[in-house]
Design an enzyme around this catalytic site. Structure first.
Site, PDB file in Angstrom:
ATOM      1  N   LYS A 264      51.488  39.723  34.593  1.00 20.61           N
ATOM      2  CA  LYS A 264      50.317  38.920  35.014  1.00 20.61           C
ATOM      3  C   LYS A 264      49.139  39.801  35.393  1.00 20.61           C
ATOM      4  O   LYS A 264      48.026  39.607  34.901  1.00 20.61           O
ATOM      5  CB  LYS A 264      50.696  38.037  36.205  1.00 20.61           C
ATOM      6  N   ASN A 265      49.375  40.762  36.270  1.00 20.18           N
ATOM      7  CA  ASN A 265      48.234  41.508  36.802  1.00 20.18           C
ATOM      8  C   ASN A 265      47.639  42.485  35.779  1.00 20.18           C
ATOM      9  O   ASN A 265      46.496  42.916  35.938  1.00 20.18           O
ATOM     10  CB  ASN A 265      48.604  42.201  38.123  1.00 20.18           C
TER      11      ASN A 265
ATOM     12  N   CYS B 203      45.375  33.937  46.193  1.00 20.44           N
ATOM     13  CA  CYS B 203      46.265  33.725  47.341  1.00 20.44           C
ATOM     14  C   CYS B 203      45.585  34.181  48.623  1.00 20.44           C
ATOM     15  O   CYS B 203      44.923  35.219  48.634  1.00 20.44           O
ATOM     16  CB  CYS B 203      47.539  34.551  47.172  1.00 20.44           C
TER      17      CYS B 203
ATOM     18  N   ARG C 120      40.256  39.558  52.359  1.00 21.90           N
ATOM     19  CA  ARG C 120      40.316  40.288  51.082  1.00 21.90           C
ATOM     20  C   ARG C 120      38.912  40.753  50.709  1.00 21.90           C
ATOM     21  O   ARG C 120      38.234  40.146  49.886  1.00 21.90           O
ATOM     22  CB  ARG C 120      40.950  39.414  49.990  1.00 21.90           C
TER      23      ARG C 120
ATOM     24  N   ASP D 113      53.962  42.774  46.553  1.00 24.85           N
ATOM     25  CA  ASP D 113      54.214  41.523  45.831  1.00 24.85           C
ATOM     26  C   ASP D 113      55.706  41.214  45.691  1.00 24.85           C
ATOM     27  O   ASP D 113      56.077  40.176  45.140  1.00 24.85           O
ATOM     28  CB  ASP D 113      53.540  41.555  44.441  1.00 24.85           C
TER      29      ASP D 113
ATOM     30  N   ARG E 258      51.047  29.846  38.725  1.00 30.61           N
ATOM     31  CA  ARG E 258      49.938  30.768  38.452  1.00 30.61           C
ATOM     32  C   ARG E 258      50.466  32.084  37.893  1.00 30.61           C
ATOM     33  O   ARG E 258      49.743  32.799  37.199  1.00 30.61           O
ATOM     34  CB  ARG E 258      49.183  31.096  39.749  1.00 30.61           C
TER      35      ARG E 258
HETATM   36  N1  EPU Z   1      40.576  46.452  50.081  1.00 33.35           N
HETATM   37  C1  EPU Z   1      39.444  46.789  50.770  1.00 33.35           C
HETATM   38  N2  EPU Z   1      38.239  46.748  50.105  1.00 33.35           N
HETATM   39  C2  EPU Z   1      38.153  46.378  48.801  1.00 33.35           C
HETATM   40  C3  EPU Z   1      39.320  46.036  48.099  1.00 33.35           C
HETATM   41  C4  EPU Z   1      40.526  46.071  48.762  1.00 33.35           C
HETATM   42  O1  EPU Z   1      39.501  47.128  51.954  1.00 33.35           O
HETATM   43  O2  EPU Z   1      37.033  46.368  48.270  1.00 33.35           O
HETATM   44  C5  EPU Z   1      41.881  46.489  50.778  1.00 33.35           C
HETATM   45  C6  EPU Z   1      42.531  45.115  50.868  1.00 33.35           C
HETATM   46  O3  EPU Z   1      42.056  44.391  52.003  1.00 33.35           O
HETATM   47  C7  EPU Z   1      43.991  45.460  50.967  1.00 33.35           C
HETATM   48  C8  EPU Z   1      44.112  46.735  50.136  1.00 33.35           C
HETATM   49  O4  EPU Z   1      42.793  47.253  50.000  1.00 33.35           O
HETATM   50  O5  EPU Z   1      44.347  45.744  52.289  1.00 33.35           O
HETATM   51  C9  EPU Z   1      44.707  46.565  48.743  1.00 33.35           C
HETATM   52  O6  EPU Z   1      43.967  45.574  48.029  1.00 33.35           O
HETATM   53  P1  EPU Z   1      43.826  45.621  46.433  1.00 33.35           P
HETATM   54  O7  EPU Z   1      42.387  45.676  46.101  1.00 33.35           O
HETATM   55  O8  EPU Z   1      44.730  46.691  45.914  1.00 33.35           O
HETATM   56  O9  EPU Z   1      44.400  44.203  46.029  1.00 33.35           O
HETATM   57  P2  EPU Z   1      43.848  43.225  44.909  1.00 33.35           P
HETATM   58  O10 EPU Z   1      43.313  43.991  43.767  1.00 33.35           O
HETATM   59  O11 EPU Z   1      43.000  42.178  45.528  1.00 33.35           O
HETATM   60  C10 EPU Z   1      46.063  43.179  43.543  1.00 33.35           C
HETATM   61  C11 EPU Z   1      47.007  42.124  43.039  1.00 33.35           C
HETATM   62  C12 EPU Z   1      47.765  41.534  44.223  1.00 33.35           C
HETATM   63  C13 EPU Z   1      48.506  42.651  44.951  1.00 33.35           C
HETATM   64  C14 EPU Z   1      47.544  43.785  45.347  1.00 33.35           C
HETATM   65  C15 EPU Z   1      48.233  44.994  45.951  1.00 33.35           C
HETATM   66  C16 EPU Z   1      45.857  41.278  41.107  1.00 33.35           C
HETATM   67  C17 EPU Z   1      45.128  40.157  40.468  1.00 33.35           C
HETATM   68  N3  EPU Z   1      46.241  41.088  42.358  1.00 33.35           N
HETATM   69  O12 EPU Z   1      45.186  42.522  44.451  1.00 33.35           O
HETATM   70  O13 EPU Z   1      48.705  40.661  43.635  1.00 33.35           O
HETATM   71  O14 EPU Z   1      49.106  42.140  46.126  1.00 33.35           O
HETATM   72  O15 EPU Z   1      46.812  44.219  44.182  1.00 33.35           O
HETATM   73  O16 EPU Z   1      49.172  45.521  45.043  1.00 33.35           O
HETATM   74  O17 EPU Z   1      46.122  42.298  40.482  1.00 33.35           O
HETATM   75  C18 EPU Z   1      50.108  38.808  43.448  1.00 33.35           C
HETATM   76  O18 EPU Z   1      50.272  39.096  42.258  1.00 33.35           O
HETATM   77  O19 EPU Z   1      50.813  37.966  44.067  1.00 33.35           O
HETATM   78  C19 EPU Z   1      49.056  39.476  44.208  1.00 33.35           C
HETATM   79  C20 EPU Z   1      48.569  39.001  45.356  1.00 33.35           C
END
Ligand code: EPU
Length: 426
Positions: free
Chosen positions: A22-23, A117, A122, A309, A401
Protein backbone atom coordinates in the site's frame (compact mmCIF):
# COMPACT_ATOMS: atom_id res chain seq x y z
CA UNK A 1 -22.69 -0.07 6.84
CA UNK A 2 -20.35 -3.02 6.49
CA UNK A 3 -19.15 -5.06 9.42
CA UNK A 4 -17.05 -8.18 9.89
CA UNK A 5 -18.45 -11.06 11.92
CA UNK A 6 -15.87 -13.50 13.24
CA UNK A 7 -16.38 -16.77 15.06
CA UNK A 8 -12.98 -17.18 16.66
CA UNK A 9 -10.97 -19.85 18.38
CA UNK A 10 -9.96 -21.83 15.27
CA UNK A 11 -6.26 -22.10 14.32
CA UNK A 12 -5.31 -20.97 10.79
CA UNK A 13 -3.90 -23.42 8.24
CA UNK A 14 -2.88 -22.89 4.62
CA UNK A 15 -1.27 -20.39 2.28
CA UNK A 16 -1.75 -16.63 1.99
CA UNK A 17 -0.46 -14.70 -1.00
CA UNK A 18 0.62 -11.15 -0.20
CA UNK A 19 -0.46 -8.20 -2.36
CA UNK A 20 1.53 -5.18 -3.49
CA UNK A 21 2.58 -2.71 -0.79
CA UNK A 22 0.00 0.00 0.00
CA UNK A 23 2.50 2.61 1.08
CA UNK A 24 4.65 2.02 -2.02
CA UNK A 25 1.63 2.04 -4.35
CA UNK A 26 0.20 5.34 -3.08
CA UNK A 27 3.57 7.02 -3.71
CA UNK A 28 4.45 5.36 -7.02
CA UNK A 29 1.05 6.14 -8.55
CA UNK A 30 1.60 9.82 -7.83
CA UNK A 31 5.14 9.44 -9.20
CA UNK A 32 3.49 8.47 -12.50
CA UNK A 33 2.26 12.09 -12.75
CA UNK A 34 5.87 13.05 -13.48
CA UNK A 35 6.16 10.66 -16.41
CA UNK A 36 5.88 12.10 -19.90
CA UNK A 37 4.64 8.90 -21.53
CA UNK A 38 2.71 5.76 -20.69
CA UNK A 39 3.66 3.71 -17.68
CA UNK A 40 2.34 0.35 -16.69
CA UNK A 41 2.33 -0.44 -12.97
CA UNK A 42 1.89 -4.03 -11.84
CA UNK A 43 1.10 -5.62 -8.47
CA UNK A 44 -1.13 -2.76 -7.37
CA UNK A 45 -3.25 -3.75 -4.35
CA UNK A 46 -7.04 -3.47 -4.76
CA UNK A 47 -7.71 -1.22 -1.77
CA UNK A 48 -9.67 1.98 -1.36
CA UNK A 49 -6.58 4.20 -0.85
CA UNK A 50 -5.38 3.21 -4.34
CA UNK A 51 -8.80 3.89 -5.86
CA UNK A 52 -8.86 7.38 -4.28
CA UNK A 53 -5.33 8.12 -5.48
CA UNK A 54 -6.27 7.15 -9.06
CA UNK A 55 -9.49 9.19 -8.88
CA UNK A 56 -7.53 12.29 -7.87
CA UNK A 57 -5.15 11.70 -10.79
CA UNK A 58 -8.11 11.46 -13.18
CA UNK A 59 -9.28 14.93 -12.13
CA UNK A 60 -6.06 16.33 -13.69
CA UNK A 61 -6.83 14.48 -16.91
CA UNK A 62 -4.51 11.48 -16.39
CA UNK A 63 -5.70 8.53 -18.50
CA UNK A 64 -6.04 5.42 -16.34
CA UNK A 65 -6.73 1.97 -17.75
CA UNK A 66 -6.94 -1.23 -15.72
CA UNK A 67 -5.24 -4.01 -17.73
CA UNK A 68 -5.94 -6.62 -14.99
CA UNK A 69 -7.35 -6.08 -11.48
CA UNK A 70 -3.78 -5.46 -10.26
CA UNK A 71 -2.18 -3.79 -13.29
CA UNK A 72 -2.87 -0.27 -14.36
CA UNK A 73 -1.68 1.75 -17.33
CA UNK A 74 -1.30 5.48 -16.70
CA UNK A 75 -0.78 8.21 -19.25
CA UNK A 76 -0.22 11.53 -17.52
CA UNK A 77 1.55 13.19 -20.44
CA UNK A 78 -1.32 15.63 -21.08
CA UNK A 79 -2.38 16.48 -17.51
CA UNK A 80 -3.50 19.97 -16.41
CA UNK A 81 -2.40 21.52 -13.14
CA UNK A 82 -5.67 22.01 -11.32
CA UNK A 83 -6.44 22.52 -7.66
CA UNK A 84 -6.91 19.03 -6.23
CA UNK A 85 -10.42 18.18 -4.99
CA UNK A 86 -10.93 18.57 -1.25
CA UNK A 87 -13.45 15.72 -0.88
CA UNK A 88 -11.04 13.09 -2.23
CA UNK A 89 -7.89 14.51 -0.66
CA UNK A 90 -9.19 14.61 2.88
CA UNK A 91 -9.96 10.89 2.76
CA UNK A 92 -6.35 9.76 2.78
CA UNK A 93 -2.93 10.72 4.07
CA UNK A 94 -0.83 10.09 1.00
CA UNK A 95 -2.79 12.71 -0.93
CA UNK A 96 -0.06 15.18 0.09
CA UNK A 97 2.31 13.51 -2.39
CA UNK A 98 0.42 15.46 -5.07
CA UNK A 99 2.05 18.59 -3.70
CA UNK A 100 5.56 17.31 -4.40
CA UNK A 101 4.72 15.77 -7.78
CA UNK A 102 2.80 18.77 -9.17
CA UNK A 103 5.39 21.22 -7.83
CA UNK A 104 8.08 19.14 -9.54
CA UNK A 105 6.22 19.03 -12.82
CA UNK A 106 4.61 22.49 -13.03
CA UNK A 107 6.53 24.59 -10.49
CA UNK A 108 3.25 25.20 -8.70
CA UNK A 109 0.64 23.13 -6.82
CA UNK A 110 -2.37 23.63 -4.59
CA UNK A 111 -3.76 20.66 -2.69
CA UNK A 112 -6.15 20.14 0.22
CA UNK A 113 -4.59 19.31 3.58
CA UNK A 114 -4.40 15.50 3.94
CA UNK A 115 -6.61 13.16 5.98
CA UNK A 116 -5.82 9.54 6.91
CA UNK A 117 -5.63 7.69 10.23
CA UNK A 118 -5.61 9.83 13.35
CA UNK A 119 -2.50 8.75 15.25
CA UNK A 120 -1.76 12.00 17.06
CA UNK A 121 -0.49 15.25 15.58
CA UNK A 122 0.74 14.68 12.01
CA UNK A 123 2.72 17.77 11.00
CA UNK A 124 4.09 18.37 7.49
CA UNK A 125 6.74 20.94 8.44
CA UNK A 126 9.54 18.78 7.01
CA UNK A 127 7.83 18.49 3.63
CA UNK A 128 7.54 22.29 3.60
CA UNK A 129 11.17 22.66 4.68
CA UNK A 130 12.21 20.60 1.66
CA UNK A 131 10.08 22.50 -0.87
CA UNK A 132 11.24 25.83 0.56
CA UNK A 133 14.90 24.79 0.24
CA UNK A 134 14.13 23.97 -3.41
CA UNK A 135 13.00 27.57 -3.96
CA UNK A 136 9.24 27.26 -3.42
CA UNK A 137 7.08 29.66 -1.46
CA UNK A 138 4.63 27.60 0.60
CA UNK A 139 1.44 29.00 2.20
CA UNK A 140 -1.69 27.63 3.75
CA UNK A 141 -4.57 29.20 1.82
CA UNK A 142 -8.27 29.53 2.68
CA UNK A 143 -10.53 26.48 2.84
CA UNK A 144 -7.88 24.05 4.11
CA UNK A 145 -5.58 24.16 1.08
CA UNK A 146 -1.82 24.36 0.90
CA UNK A 147 -0.08 26.07 -1.98
CA UNK A 148 3.53 25.72 -3.13
CA UNK A 149 4.92 27.83 -5.92
CA UNK A 150 8.28 28.70 -7.45
CA UNK A 151 8.14 32.54 -7.60
CA UNK A 152 8.65 33.73 -11.16
CA UNK A 153 7.85 30.26 -12.60
CA UNK A 154 10.16 27.42 -13.57
CA UNK A 155 10.90 24.21 -11.74
CA UNK A 156 12.28 23.66 -8.21
CA UNK A 157 16.08 23.82 -7.96
CA UNK A 158 18.48 21.40 -6.30
CA UNK A 159 19.02 21.81 -2.55
CA UNK A 160 20.38 20.13 0.53
CA UNK A 161 17.69 19.16 3.05
CA UNK A 162 18.32 17.73 6.50
CA UNK A 163 15.26 16.01 7.97
CA UNK A 164 15.11 16.47 11.77
CA UNK A 165 13.07 13.24 11.90
CA UNK A 166 13.49 10.45 9.33
CA UNK A 167 9.99 11.05 7.95
CA UNK A 168 8.69 8.63 5.31
CA UNK A 169 6.27 11.18 3.87
CA UNK A 170 8.77 14.04 3.71
CA UNK A 171 11.43 11.80 2.11
CA UNK A 172 8.97 10.67 -0.58
CA UNK A 173 7.54 14.13 -1.20
CA UNK A 174 10.98 15.71 -1.61
CA UNK A 175 12.04 12.88 -3.95
CA UNK A 176 8.96 13.63 -6.07
CA UNK A 177 9.64 17.37 -6.23
CA UNK A 178 13.35 16.76 -6.95
CA UNK A 179 13.31 14.23 -9.78
CA UNK A 180 12.67 16.84 -12.50
CA UNK A 181 14.34 19.75 -10.66
CA UNK A 182 17.24 21.85 -11.91
CA UNK A 183 20.33 20.37 -10.25
CA UNK A 184 20.87 17.91 -7.42
CA UNK A 185 18.82 17.55 -4.24
CA UNK A 186 20.39 15.80 -1.25
CA UNK A 187 18.13 14.47 1.51
CA UNK A 188 20.01 13.78 4.75
CA UNK A 189 18.58 11.65 7.55
CA UNK A 190 16.22 10.23 4.94
CA UNK A 191 13.75 7.46 5.83
CA UNK A 192 14.93 3.97 4.78
CA UNK A 193 11.65 2.02 4.58
CA UNK A 194 11.33 -0.53 1.74
CA UNK A 195 8.75 1.67 -0.02
CA UNK A 196 11.31 4.51 -0.24
CA UNK A 197 13.61 2.16 -2.15
CA UNK A 198 10.69 1.02 -4.28
CA UNK A 199 9.80 4.60 -5.27
CA UNK A 200 13.46 5.27 -6.16
CA UNK A 201 13.56 2.10 -8.29
CA UNK A 202 10.36 3.16 -10.04
CA UNK A 203 11.67 6.67 -10.78
CA UNK A 204 14.99 5.27 -12.01
CA UNK A 205 13.26 2.74 -14.25
CA UNK A 206 11.43 5.70 -15.87
CA UNK A 207 14.74 7.52 -16.48
CA UNK A 208 15.26 9.33 -13.15
CA UNK A 209 18.59 9.60 -11.35
CA UNK A 210 18.07 8.71 -7.68
CA UNK A 211 20.94 7.23 -5.66
CA UNK A 212 21.31 6.09 -2.06
CA UNK A 213 17.66 5.13 -1.34
CA UNK A 214 17.68 2.71 1.61
CA UNK A 215 20.51 4.66 3.29
CA UNK A 216 20.46 7.90 5.33
CA UNK A 217 21.48 10.04 2.36
CA UNK A 218 19.52 10.13 -0.89
CA UNK A 219 20.86 12.09 -3.86
CA UNK A 220 18.47 13.02 -6.64
CA UNK A 221 19.93 14.58 -9.75
CA UNK A 222 17.15 16.30 -11.69
CA UNK A 223 16.54 15.02 -15.23
CA UNK A 224 14.84 16.76 -18.17
CA UNK A 225 12.00 14.23 -18.46
CA UNK A 226 10.85 10.80 -17.36
CA UNK A 227 9.85 8.43 -20.13
CA UNK A 228 7.32 5.61 -19.85
CA UNK A 229 7.97 1.99 -18.92
CA UNK A 230 6.77 -0.88 -16.73
CA UNK A 231 7.24 -1.42 -13.03
CA UNK A 232 6.07 -3.97 -10.46
CA UNK A 233 5.41 -2.89 -6.85
CA UNK A 234 7.08 -4.77 -3.97
CA UNK A 235 5.02 -7.03 -1.67
CA UNK A 236 3.45 -5.43 1.40
CA UNK A 237 5.65 -5.89 4.46
CA UNK A 238 2.84 -4.90 6.84
CA UNK A 239 0.17 -7.09 5.22
CA UNK A 240 2.56 -10.06 5.55
CA UNK A 241 3.34 -9.09 9.16
CA UNK A 242 -0.38 -8.93 9.91
CA UNK A 243 -0.91 -12.56 8.84
CA UNK A 244 2.17 -13.56 10.85
CA UNK A 245 0.69 -11.88 13.92
CA UNK A 246 -2.63 -13.63 13.20
CA UNK A 247 -1.01 -17.06 13.29
CA UNK A 248 0.79 -16.09 16.51
CA UNK A 249 -2.49 -15.13 18.18
CA UNK A 250 -4.84 -17.76 16.73
CA UNK A 251 -2.30 -20.62 16.37
CA UNK A 252 -1.83 -22.99 13.41
CA UNK A 253 0.53 -22.86 10.44
CA UNK A 254 0.60 -20.39 7.54
CA UNK A 255 2.80 -20.18 4.48
CA UNK A 256 3.00 -16.48 3.64
CA UNK A 257 3.86 -16.32 -0.08
CA UNK A 258 5.11 -13.54 -2.34
CA UNK A 259 7.15 -11.69 0.27
CA UNK A 260 10.69 -10.33 0.59
CA UNK A 261 11.80 -12.16 3.78
CA UNK A 262 14.51 -9.55 4.46
CA UNK A 263 11.79 -6.88 4.89
CA UNK A 264 10.10 -9.08 7.49
CA UNK A 265 13.13 -9.77 9.68
CA UNK A 266 12.25 -6.96 12.11
CA UNK A 267 8.92 -8.72 12.69
CA UNK A 268 9.90 -12.41 12.46
CA UNK A 269 12.77 -11.95 14.96
CA UNK A 270 10.24 -10.76 17.56
CA UNK A 271 7.78 -13.54 16.70
CA UNK A 272 10.46 -16.17 17.27
CA UNK A 273 11.18 -14.59 20.64
CA UNK A 274 7.58 -15.13 21.76
CA UNK A 275 7.43 -18.74 20.59
CA UNK A 276 6.41 -18.72 16.92
CA UNK A 277 8.50 -21.02 14.69
CA UNK A 278 9.64 -19.23 11.54
CA UNK A 279 11.21 -20.71 8.41
CA UNK A 280 12.42 -18.32 5.72
CA UNK A 281 12.24 -19.45 2.10
CA UNK A 282 13.24 -17.58 -1.08
CA UNK A 283 10.08 -15.55 -1.42
CA UNK A 284 7.96 -16.98 1.38
CA UNK A 285 7.91 -17.37 5.15
CA UNK A 286 6.41 -20.34 7.00
CA UNK A 287 5.07 -19.55 10.48
CA UNK A 288 3.84 -22.11 12.99
CA UNK A 289 2.51 -21.69 16.51
CA UNK A 290 1.50 -24.73 18.50
CA UNK A 291 2.55 -24.05 22.10
CA UNK A 292 2.10 -21.10 24.46
CA UNK A 293 3.32 -17.60 23.69
CA UNK A 294 5.84 -15.95 26.00
CA UNK A 295 6.07 -12.29 26.91
CA UNK A 296 8.44 -9.75 25.42
CA UNK A 297 9.07 -5.99 25.29
CA UNK A 298 9.34 -3.98 22.11
CA UNK A 299 9.61 -0.42 20.89
CA UNK A 300 8.64 0.81 17.44
CA UNK A 301 11.29 2.62 15.39
CA UNK A 302 11.95 3.64 11.77
CA UNK A 303 13.07 0.83 9.42
CA UNK A 304 14.94 -1.46 10.04
CA UNK A 305 13.42 -1.21 13.53
CA UNK A 306 10.10 -2.76 14.51
CA UNK A 307 7.43 -0.99 12.38
CA UNK A 308 4.83 1.18 14.09
CA UNK A 309 2.32 -0.14 11.56
CA UNK A 310 2.71 -3.61 13.15
CA UNK A 311 2.44 -2.40 16.76
CA UNK A 312 -1.32 -3.03 17.28
CA UNK A 313 -1.32 -6.46 15.58
CA UNK A 314 1.72 -7.69 17.55
CA UNK A 315 0.37 -6.26 20.81
CA UNK A 316 -2.78 -8.36 20.36
CA UNK A 317 -0.63 -11.51 20.24
CA UNK A 318 1.00 -10.33 23.48
CA UNK A 319 -2.40 -10.10 25.21
CA UNK A 320 -2.31 -13.92 25.02
CA UNK A 321 1.35 -14.37 26.03
CA UNK A 322 2.37 -15.61 29.49
CA UNK A 323 3.67 -12.77 31.65
CA UNK A 324 3.86 -9.01 31.37
CA UNK A 325 4.96 -7.28 28.15
CA UNK A 326 5.87 -3.64 27.72
CA UNK A 327 5.17 -1.97 24.35
CA UNK A 328 6.63 1.47 23.62
CA UNK A 329 5.39 3.48 20.64
CA UNK A 330 8.36 5.37 19.26
CA UNK A 331 6.75 7.13 16.25
CA UNK A 332 3.22 8.33 16.98
CA UNK A 333 1.79 10.08 20.07
CA UNK A 334 -1.58 8.39 20.06
CA UNK A 335 -1.48 4.81 18.80
CA UNK A 336 -2.91 2.85 21.72
CA UNK A 337 -6.59 3.83 21.44
CA UNK A 338 -7.40 0.35 20.11
CA UNK A 339 -6.40 -1.28 23.42
CA UNK A 340 -9.62 0.02 25.01
CA UNK A 341 -11.55 -1.96 22.40
CA UNK A 342 -9.40 -5.09 22.79
CA UNK A 343 -10.03 -4.92 26.55
CA UNK A 344 -13.71 -5.55 25.75
CA UNK A 345 -12.56 -9.03 24.67
CA UNK A 346 -10.95 -9.61 28.07
CA UNK A 347 -7.41 -8.35 27.39
CA UNK A 348 -5.56 -6.72 30.29
CA UNK A 349 -3.59 -3.60 29.44
CA UNK A 350 -2.72 -0.22 30.87
CA UNK A 351 -1.59 2.73 28.80
CA UNK A 352 0.53 5.58 30.06
CA UNK A 353 1.35 8.00 27.25
CA UNK A 354 3.46 6.16 24.68
CA UNK A 355 3.87 3.02 26.81
CA UNK A 356 1.44 0.12 27.19
CA UNK A 357 1.82 -2.61 29.78
CA UNK A 358 0.06 -5.80 28.75
CA UNK A 359 -0.62 -8.66 31.13
CA UNK A 360 -1.22 -11.85 29.15
CA UNK A 361 -4.51 -13.70 29.72
CA UNK A 362 -5.37 -17.36 29.03
CA UNK A 363 -8.20 -16.55 26.60
CA UNK A 364 -10.00 -13.68 24.87
CA UNK A 365 -13.80 -13.76 24.47
CA UNK A 366 -15.68 -12.32 21.47
CA UNK A 367 -17.41 -8.93 21.78
CA UNK A 368 -18.64 -6.11 19.53
CA UNK A 369 -15.84 -3.64 18.73
CA UNK A 370 -15.11 -0.72 16.41
CA UNK A 371 -12.07 -0.33 14.15
CA UNK A 372 -10.60 3.05 15.06
CA UNK A 373 -8.00 3.15 12.29
CA UNK A 374 -6.43 0.88 9.66
CA UNK A 375 -3.91 -1.12 11.73
CA UNK A 376 -6.10 -0.98 14.83
CA UNK A 377 -8.81 -2.57 12.70
CA UNK A 378 -6.44 -5.32 11.57
CA UNK A 379 -5.53 -5.90 15.22
CA UNK A 380 -9.22 -6.31 16.08
CA UNK A 381 -9.62 -8.92 13.35
CA UNK A 382 -6.66 -10.81 14.84
CA UNK A 383 -8.15 -10.55 18.34
CA UNK A 384 -11.47 -11.82 16.98
CA UNK A 385 -9.79 -14.80 15.28
CA UNK A 386 -8.08 -15.75 18.55
CA UNK A 387 -11.10 -15.14 20.81
CA UNK A 388 -13.70 -17.72 21.81
CA UNK A 389 -17.16 -16.84 20.47
CA UNK A 390 -18.38 -14.09 18.17
CA UNK A 391 -16.66 -10.75 17.53
CA UNK A 392 -18.38 -8.12 15.40
CA UNK A 393 -16.23 -5.30 14.03
CA UNK A 394 -17.77 -2.01 12.88
CA UNK A 395 -16.18 0.77 10.80
CA UNK A 396 -14.26 -1.73 8.69
CA UNK A 397 -13.85 0.87 5.93
CA UNK A 398 -10.64 1.76 7.78
CA UNK A 399 -9.39 -1.80 7.21
CA UNK A 400 -10.40 -1.82 3.56
CA UNK A 401 -8.26 1.28 2.93
CA UNK A 402 -5.20 -0.93 3.22
CA UNK A 403 -5.85 -4.69 3.04
CA UNK A 404 -6.79 -6.38 -0.23
CA UNK A 405 -9.47 -9.03 0.23
CA UNK A 406 -8.71 -9.48 3.94
CA UNK A 407 -11.87 -11.51 4.54
CA UNK A 408 -11.40 -13.77 1.48
CA UNK A 409 -7.76 -14.49 2.28
CA UNK A 410 -8.62 -15.39 5.89
CA UNK A 411 -11.53 -17.60 4.83
CA UNK A 412 -9.14 -19.59 2.59
CA UNK A 413 -6.99 -20.44 5.62
CA UNK A 414 -9.90 -21.69 7.69
CA UNK A 415 -11.09 -18.56 9.52
CA UNK A 416 -14.81 -18.17 10.19
CA UNK A 417 -15.14 -14.56 9.13
CA UNK A 418 -17.89 -12.90 7.09
CA UNK A 419 -18.31 -9.44 5.58
CA UNK A 420 -21.88 -8.39 6.27
CA UNK A 421 -23.80 -5.38 4.94
CA UNK A 422 -26.26 -4.02 7.47
CA UNK A 423 -28.63 -1.07 7.00
CA UNK A 424 -27.33 2.18 8.54
CA UNK A 425 -29.07 3.08 11.79
CA UNK A 426 -30.89 6.40 11.76
N1 EPU B 1 6.93 14.25 11.30
C1 EPU B 1 7.23 15.55 11.59
N2 EPU B 1 7.19 16.47 10.57
C2 EPU B 1 6.86 16.13 9.30
C3 EPU B 1 6.56 14.79 9.00
C4 EPU B 1 6.59 13.86 10.02
O1 EPU B 1 7.53 15.88 12.74
O2 EPU B 1 6.85 17.01 8.44
C5 EPU B 1 6.96 13.24 12.38
C6 EPU B 1 5.60 12.62 12.64
O3 EPU B 1 4.83 13.42 13.54
C7 EPU B 1 5.96 11.28 13.21
C8 EPU B 1 7.26 10.93 12.50
O4 EPU B 1 7.76 12.14 11.96
O5 EPU B 1 6.21 11.38 14.59
C9 EPU B 1 7.14 9.91 11.37
O6 EPU B 1 6.16 10.36 10.43
P1 EPU B 1 6.26 9.98 8.87
O7 EPU B 1 6.30 11.23 8.10
O8 EPU B 1 7.36 8.98 8.70
O9 EPU B 1 4.86 9.27 8.64
P2 EPU B 1 3.91 9.41 7.38
O10 EPU B 1 4.70 9.57 6.14
O11 EPU B 1 2.83 10.39 7.67
C10 EPU B 1 3.94 6.87 6.80
C11 EPU B 1 2.91 5.79 6.60
C12 EPU B 1 2.29 5.44 7.95
C13 EPU B 1 3.40 5.00 8.91
C14 EPU B 1 4.51 6.07 9.00
C15 EPU B 1 5.71 5.64 9.82
C16 EPU B 1 2.11 6.24 4.38
C17 EPU B 1 1.00 6.70 3.52
N3 EPU B 1 1.88 6.27 5.69
O12 EPU B 1 3.24 7.98 7.36
O13 EPU B 1 1.45 4.34 7.68
O14 EPU B 1 2.86 4.80 10.20
O15 EPU B 1 4.97 6.39 7.67
O16 EPU B 1 6.27 4.47 9.28
O17 EPU B 1 3.15 5.81 3.90
C18 EPU B 1 -0.37 2.91 7.91
O18 EPU B 1 -0.05 2.38 6.84
O19 EPU B 1 -1.23 2.43 8.70
C19 EPU B 1 0.26 4.17 8.31
C20 EPU B 1 -0.26 4.99 9.22
Amino acid sequence: MVKYVIEGGTPLHGTVSISGAKNAAVAILVGALLVDGVCCIENIPQISDVKIQLSIMETYGAKIRYMTPNTVEIDASGIRNTKTPYELMRRMRASYYHLGALLGRFGQAEVAMPGGCYLGVRPIDLHIKGFTAQGAKVDVTSGGFIRAEIPGGGRPHGASVYLDVASVGATINIMLSAVLADGQTVIENAAKEPHIVDLANFLNSMGGDVRGAGTDVIKIRGVERLRGGSYSIIPDQIEAGTYLAAVAAAGGELLIKNVIPKHLECITAKLEEIGVEIQEQDDAVLARRTGHLTRTNFKTAPYPGFPTDMQPQFAVALTLAEGISVVTEGIWDNRFKYLEEIKRLGARAQVNGKVAVIEGVEKLYGAPVRACDLRAGAAMVIAGLAAQGITEIEDVYHIERGYEDFVGKLQKVGAYIRRVEVPDQV
